[in-house]
Design an enzyme around this catalytic site. Sequence first.
Site, PDB file in Angstrom:
ATOM      1  N   SER A 227       0.370   2.784   6.169  1.00 55.85           N
ATOM      2  CA  SER A 227      -0.829   3.014   6.518  1.00 55.85           C
ATOM      3  C   SER A 227      -2.003   2.485   6.520  1.00 55.85           C
ATOM      4  CB  SER A 227      -1.448   4.134   6.122  1.00 55.85           C
ATOM      5  OG  SER A 227      -1.259   4.483   4.864  1.00 55.85           O
TER       6      SER A 227
ATOM      7  N   TYR B 257       5.414  -2.788 -13.508  1.00 52.75           N
ATOM      8  CA  TYR B 257       5.398  -3.562 -12.146  1.00 52.75           C
ATOM      9  C   TYR B 257       6.362  -4.083 -12.122  1.00 52.75           C
ATOM     10  CZ  TYR B 257       3.468  -5.223  -8.028  1.00 52.75           C
ATOM     11  OH  TYR B 257       3.632  -5.431  -6.455  1.00 52.75           O
TER      12      TYR B 257
ATOM     13  N   LYS C 182      10.264  -4.584  -9.455  1.00 48.05           N
ATOM     14  CA  LYS C 182      10.096  -5.588  -9.286  1.00 48.05           C
ATOM     15  C   LYS C 182      10.892  -6.370  -8.441  1.00 48.05           C
ATOM     16  CE  LYS C 182       6.679  -4.353  -5.663  1.00 48.05           C
ATOM     17  NZ  LYS C 182       7.507  -4.010  -4.978  1.00 48.05           N
TER      18      LYS C 182
END
Length: 247
Positions: A14, A155, A159
């Site tokens: 979105s 993070y 990843k």
Amino acid sequence: MDLKEKNCLVTGGSRGIGKSIALTLAHFGANVAITYARSEEAANEVVKEIEEKGVKGLAFQADAILFEKAEEVISEVVKQWGTLDVLVNNAGITKDNLILRMTEEAWDDVITTNLKSIFNYSKAATKPMMRARGGSIINISSVVGISGNAGQSNYAASKAGIVGFTKSFAKELASRNIRANVVAPGYITTEMTETLNEKLLDAIKQETPLGRPGNPDEVANTVAFLASNLSSYITGETIRVDGGMAM
């Protein structure tokens, strides 16, 4: 690059990079469904833009960490469109802090959202892709998962995990003509990065050989290539879109 008659799902579609991916896939002729976490209004606007390109669009509110929700979303896409040809796992969050200050909750939230969501949607997509005798899964990682970054241990771990997961998945499903690849963006200008201060932005530019931030469309074009038949002999690969940052 022709994606006509391909049915795609983009998680976290979105806004930001996810929105650009969704619109780029639609531009090349694909029907595109997106998931979103919060803003129904923003998601419906993306669907409107997708449909303005002459293809079909869908939006689903879904918590990426719930496997049952992933199954439900993919089942509905297949029910409405017949197949799921392309899955783009893009949903992700950041909760940055130095390791001495990072809370257990911040670690768990980032690992769960960024990594478990990849498992959820990839696993849920496997059966319909096997029935269709093919498919392409593209997982969005980051150069931080390759090189690390101070203040982003959670993070970076999530990843980096995506890269390892994707290689394993690619080996397991290659015999079924299901490909899986990773796109690892560098510094990309989005709503999330617009809040960074000027000093940090200058430092990022100096670390990037091309001397500028990327834009979401540059990531999206790479995703579209991996979604298309032009990349039919590529699987288990990680493509950096980072201006040379991690070189």
